[in-house]
Design a protein around this motif. Sequence first.
Motif, PDB file in Angstrom:
ATOM      1  N   VAL A 261       1.124  -1.141  -0.513  1.00 34.84           N
ATOM      2  CA  VAL A 261      -0.457   0.188   0.051  1.00 34.84           C
ATOM      3  C   VAL A 261       1.315   1.568   0.038  1.00 34.84           C
ATOM      4  CG1 VAL A 261      -1.800   1.526   1.398  1.00 34.84           C
ATOM      5  CG2 VAL A 261      -1.569  -1.164   1.116  1.00 34.84           C
ATOM      6  N   ASP A 262       0.872   2.021  -0.915  1.00 34.75           N
ATOM      7  CA  ASP A 262       1.568   3.692  -0.849  1.00 34.75           C
ATOM      8  C   ASP A 262       0.141   4.414  -0.833  1.00 34.75           C
ATOM      9  OD1 ASP A 262       2.890   5.894  -1.443  1.00 34.75           O
ATOM     10  OD2 ASP A 262       3.390   5.034  -3.481  1.00 34.75           O
ATOM     11  N   ARG A 263       0.154   5.294   0.349  1.00 35.08           N
ATOM     12  CA  ARG A 263      -0.472   6.113   0.980  1.00 35.08           C
ATOM     13  C   ARG A 263      -0.756   7.744  -0.428  1.00 35.08           C
ATOM     14  NH1 ARG A 263       1.253   6.076   7.248  1.00 35.08           N
ATOM     15  NH2 ARG A 263       0.589   3.463   7.510  1.00 35.08           N
ATOM     16  N   GLU A 264       0.627   7.595  -1.051  1.00 35.30           N
ATOM     17  CA  GLU A 264       0.633   8.232  -1.931  1.00 35.30           C
ATOM     18  C   GLU A 264      -0.077   8.105  -3.397  1.00 35.30           C
ATOM     19  OE1 GLU A 264       4.240  10.265  -2.062  1.00 35.30           O
ATOM     20  OE2 GLU A 264       4.607  10.503   0.326  1.00 35.30           O
ATOM     21  N   ALA A 265      -0.367   6.858  -3.693  1.00 37.67           N
ATOM     22  CA  ALA A 265      -1.106   6.694  -4.673  1.00 37.67           C
ATOM     23  C   ALA A 265      -2.433   5.045  -4.305  1.00 37.67           C
ATOM     24  CB  ALA A 265      -0.036   5.589  -5.228  1.00 37.67           C
ATOM     25  N   GLY A 266      -3.117   5.936  -3.171  1.00 32.95           N
ATOM     26  CA  GLY A 266      -4.312   5.004  -2.780  1.00 32.95           C
ATOM     27  C   GLY A 266      -5.298   4.339  -3.778  1.00 32.95           C
ATOM     28  N   ALA A 267      -5.289   4.512  -4.855  1.00 35.33           N
ATOM     29  CA  ALA A 267      -6.584   4.591  -5.858  1.00 35.33           C
ATOM     30  C   ALA A 267      -5.588   3.271  -6.165  1.00 35.33           C
ATOM     31  CB  ALA A 267      -6.402   5.869  -7.141  1.00 35.33           C
ATOM     32  N   ALA A 268      -3.970   3.667  -6.493  1.00 38.99           N
ATOM     33  CA  ALA A 268      -3.654   1.867  -7.625  1.00 38.99           C
ATOM     34  C   ALA A 268      -3.103   0.522  -6.470  1.00 38.99           C
ATOM     35  CB  ALA A 268      -1.678   2.138  -7.644  1.00 38.99           C
ATOM     36  N   SER A 269      -3.563   1.740  -4.698  1.00 40.71           N
ATOM     37  CA  SER A 269      -3.555   0.136  -3.370  1.00 40.71           C
ATOM     38  C   SER A 269      -4.446   0.048  -3.911  1.00 40.71           C
ATOM     39  CB  SER A 269      -2.857   0.992  -2.383  1.00 40.71           C
ATOM     40  OG  SER A 269      -1.536   1.252  -2.467  1.00 40.71           O
ATOM     41  N   MET A 270      -5.633   0.780  -3.971  1.00 42.37           N
ATOM     42  CA  MET A 270      -6.894   0.190  -3.978  1.00 42.37           C
ATOM     43  C   MET A 270      -7.741  -0.975  -4.522  1.00 42.37           C
ATOM     44  SD  MET A 270     -10.170   2.225  -4.053  1.00 42.37           S
ATOM     45  CE  MET A 270     -12.206   1.331  -3.592  1.00 42.37           C
ATOM     46  N   ARG A 271      -6.757  -0.266  -5.949  1.00 39.43           N
ATOM     47  CA  ARG A 271      -6.939  -1.674  -7.529  1.00 39.43           C
ATOM     48  C   ARG A 271      -6.251  -2.794  -7.245  1.00 39.43           C
ATOM     49  NH1 ARG A 271     -10.567  -2.951 -10.328  1.00 39.43           N
ATOM     50  NH2 ARG A 271     -10.603  -0.758 -10.324  1.00 39.43           N
ATOM     51  N   THR A 272      -5.111  -2.838  -6.784  1.00 40.04           N
ATOM     52  CA  THR A 272      -5.024  -4.453  -6.323  1.00 40.04           C
ATOM     53  C   THR A 272      -5.270  -4.759  -4.788  1.00 40.04           C
ATOM     54  OG1 THR A 272      -2.296  -3.419  -6.496  1.00 40.04           O
ATOM     55  CG2 THR A 272      -2.216  -4.660  -5.492  1.00 40.04           C
ATOM     56  N   ALA A 273      -5.895  -4.540  -4.307  1.00 39.19           N
ATOM     57  CA  ALA A 273      -6.848  -5.249  -3.536  1.00 39.19           C
ATOM     58  C   ALA A 273      -7.809  -5.648  -4.076  1.00 39.19           C
ATOM     59  CB  ALA A 273      -7.497  -4.510  -2.382  1.00 39.19           C
ATOM     60  N   VAL A 274      -8.923  -4.599  -4.728  1.00 37.77           N
ATOM     61  CA  VAL A 274      -9.829  -5.069  -5.433  1.00 37.77           C
ATOM     62  C   VAL A 274      -9.445  -6.756  -6.318  1.00 37.77           C
ATOM     63  CG1 VAL A 274     -11.464  -4.945  -7.121  1.00 37.77           C
ATOM     64  CG2 VAL A 274     -11.296  -2.973  -5.121  1.00 37.77           C
ATOM     65  N   ASP A 275      -8.401  -6.419  -6.930  1.00 41.03           N
ATOM     66  CA  ASP A 275      -8.065  -7.187  -8.166  1.00 41.03           C
ATOM     67  C   ASP A 275      -7.927  -8.737  -7.275  1.00 41.03           C
ATOM     68  OD1 ASP A 275      -8.156  -5.643 -10.772  1.00 41.03           O
ATOM     69  OD2 ASP A 275      -6.151  -5.466 -10.652  1.00 41.03           O
ATOM     70  N   ALA A 276      -7.106  -8.714  -6.860  1.00 46.03           N
ATOM     71  CA  ALA A 276      -7.176  -9.796  -5.590  1.00 46.03           C
ATOM     72  C   ALA A 276      -7.824 -10.657  -4.861  1.00 46.03           C
ATOM     73  CB  ALA A 276      -6.051  -9.587  -4.348  1.00 46.03           C
ATOM     74  N   LEU A 277      -9.249  -9.679  -4.424  1.00 44.10           N
ATOM     75  CA  LEU A 277     -10.352 -10.552  -4.367  1.00 44.10           C
ATOM     76  C   LEU A 277     -10.753 -10.440  -5.356  1.00 44.10           C
ATOM     77  CD1 LEU A 277     -11.022  -6.987  -2.096  1.00 44.10           C
ATOM     78  CD2 LEU A 277     -11.097  -9.282  -1.334  1.00 44.10           C
ATOM     79  N   ARG A 278     -11.296 -10.166  -6.185  1.00 43.31           N
ATOM     80  CA  ARG A 278     -12.129 -10.916  -7.322  1.00 43.31           C
ATOM     81  C   ARG A 278     -11.098 -12.202  -7.714  1.00 43.31           C
ATOM     82  NH1 ARG A 278     -12.755  -5.393 -11.289  1.00 43.31           N
ATOM     83  NH2 ARG A 278     -14.692  -3.988 -10.220  1.00 43.31           N
ATOM     84  N   GLY A 279     -10.201 -12.248  -7.448  1.00 42.49           N
ATOM     85  CA  GLY A 279      -9.239 -13.559  -7.784  1.00 42.49           C
ATOM     86  C   GLY A 279      -9.396 -13.811  -6.618  1.00 42.49           C
TER      87      GLY A 279
END
Length: 253
Positions: free
Chosen positions: A89-107
Motif C-alpha cells: 500500500v502506497d499511501r501517496e497512490a491510494g487508487a493504485a493500492s485499492m485496485r491491487t486489493a480489488v484485483d486480489a479479491l476478484r481473484g
Amino acid sequence: MDLTYPVIVAAAKTWFRLSAMDIHMSGTEHIPTSGGALVAVNHVSYVDYLMGGYPAAQRGRYTRFMAKKEIFDVPVGGPFMRSFGHLEVDREAGAASMRTAVDALRGGEIVGIFPEATISQSFLIKELKSGAVRIAAEADVPLIPIVVWGTQRILAKGRKIDLSRHHRIDIEVGEPMRPTGEDPAAETAELKTRMEQMLERCILAAPESERPAGAWWLPQQYGGSAPTIEEAAAAYKEERRLRAEAKAAKKRR
C-alpha cells in the motif's frame, strides 16, 4: 504456490501450544471456504497480522494483508512480505493500492485490511478509513469485521515484547457486511459500531483477574490506564512531526 505461509502457520500454532496461549475464538464460520472476502481487523499490536489471519487459517485459507509500502522497501522484510502474497500500500497512490486489493479479491483471495491505518495506543477502535467499504463494494465481496484483544500484552507499540506463558487472546469474527459503496461514510460508521461492540464483548469476556484496575493494557473506560483516544492521537501527531523533521534533516545531510 504458497511456500512460506504454511511454515509460518505451523510455527505459530506450535508457539500457541508451547506457550499455553489461552485463545478464545468465535465466529470462524463467517469466513468463506472459497471465494474472495475482505476482513477488517482492529490494530492494537505488532502481532495482529498473525492473530487477524488465524481465523482464515483455521478455515484452510490464507489472508493477504494490505501493508504500508515502507515495510516492502526493507531489504529483508520486503521479500518476506511478498512471499506471503501480502499487498503493498502506497499511501501517496491510494487508487493504485485499492485496485491491487480489488484485483486480489476478484481473484478469490481473502484480503486483510487494518481500517484504523495505524496501531491504536488507546486500545479502542479509532476512526476508520473508508477504504475498507469502498474496496469491498467495488470487488463485490463480503466485508467481515474481526476484533482481536490481548495481543497488546505480547507486543504493544512502545513496550518490550512479553513472551511469557498463558496469555489470553480473544478473537471474534463478526457477521459479514455487504457494502454497496453508495454511502461510504455511513457504511464505515456501521463497521466501526460493529467493531466497537465486538471489542467490548472481548474485553468483558475475560475474568476480572485479567482486568486489574490501572492496567496499562486496558482502556480507561474499563478501569485501565491506557491513554484516551485524544491523548493517543496527540502523541501520534507529535511522533509524525518528529519523524518528518528527522527525515528532512537526513535529506539535508
